[in-house]
Write a protein that holds these residues in place. Sequence first.
Motif, PDB file in Angstrom:
ATOM      1  N   LYS A   1      58.728  24.849  48.938  1.00  0.00           N
ATOM      2  CA  LYS A   1      59.370  24.422  47.701  1.00  0.00           C
ATOM      3  C   LYS A   1      60.879  24.668  47.738  1.00  0.00           C
ATOM      4  CE  LYS A   1      55.387  24.643  44.637  1.00  0.00           C
ATOM      5  NZ  LYS A   1      54.805  25.218  43.384  1.00  0.00           N
TER       6      LYS A   1
ATOM      7  N   ILE B   1      68.078  31.227  38.801  1.00  0.00           N
ATOM      8  CA  ILE B   1      67.528  30.037  38.137  1.00  0.00           C
ATOM      9  C   ILE B   1      68.476  28.868  38.354  1.00  0.00           C
ATOM     10  CG2 ILE B   1      66.932  29.017  35.903  1.00  0.00           C
ATOM     11  CD1 ILE B   1      66.067  31.818  34.994  1.00  0.00           C
TER      12      ILE B   1
ATOM     13  N   GLN C   1      64.703  26.226  36.656  1.00  0.00           N
ATOM     14  CA  GLN C   1      63.631  26.641  37.564  1.00  0.00           C
ATOM     15  C   GLN C   1      64.030  27.908  38.304  1.00  0.00           C
ATOM     16  OE1 GLN C   1      62.827  23.997  40.915  1.00  0.00           O
ATOM     17  NE2 GLN C   1      60.671  24.578  40.893  1.00  0.00           N
ATOM     18  N   GLU C   2      63.142  28.899  38.305  1.00  0.00           N
ATOM     19  CA  GLU C   2      63.431  30.150  38.993  1.00  0.00           C
ATOM     20  C   GLU C   2      63.180  29.975  40.489  1.00  0.00           C
ATOM     21  OE1 GLU C   2      62.259  34.894  39.110  1.00  0.00           O
ATOM     22  OE2 GLU C   2      61.500  33.634  37.470  1.00  0.00           O
TER      23      GLU C   2
END
Length: 221
Positions: free
Chosen positions: A76, A63, A67-68
């Motif tokens: 992304k 993370i 956000q993982e």
Amino acid sequence: MFALTDVKKTYQQKGRTVHALAGVTLEIPRGQLVAIQGSTGGGKTTLLQMLGALDRPTSGTVILDGQEISKLGDRKLADVRAKQLGFVFQHYNLIPTLTAQENVEMGLAPLGPKPEERKQRAAEALASVGLADRGDHLPGELSGGQQQRVSIARALAKRPQVLLADEPTGNLDEATRDDIMGLFESLWREGLTIVMVTHDSAVARRAERRLHISGGKLTEK
């Protein structure tokens, strides 16, 4: 900033399973200067790749800023690398036919700023590493330490949340090494989170926090 939970990375090599990371759990708060040490093949570069969204774990979670990233797709992940992370390597990876200013500007290309903004941000980054008067020099006209400063400026121009450095002083003599570490310490005091892999204990001792990895297992020093 970073939270890793039971991160494992295995791969096959010549018919055997290699455990590059063997259940790493780690938290790195925002604003730390962290050094990771370990022998060749111990897992330190693999760990840095996980932090840098350059690879995915076999299992476990990574993370970054809530956000993982370990579950993100390729596009992304590339976006995370472009916008949130800055990278500095042992080899400067400068384009020899471009000036220092142009090399730094090239690092901004994935972000798509307009030419005038790109030029301004590159000039500001070079000034921040003490090379305001070297922007028109080619890499071959610069010392090793100056070339590494250009590569650091290229990373800083993106205005990253984290600077990740893989053996950033490995090609430098002792005096230049200390000079580059002084720069890292200045950036850290200004609030930048820095994680670096190093084999050099003199470099690691200057970090706020020291980690050691061996056989894929992480310990605090």
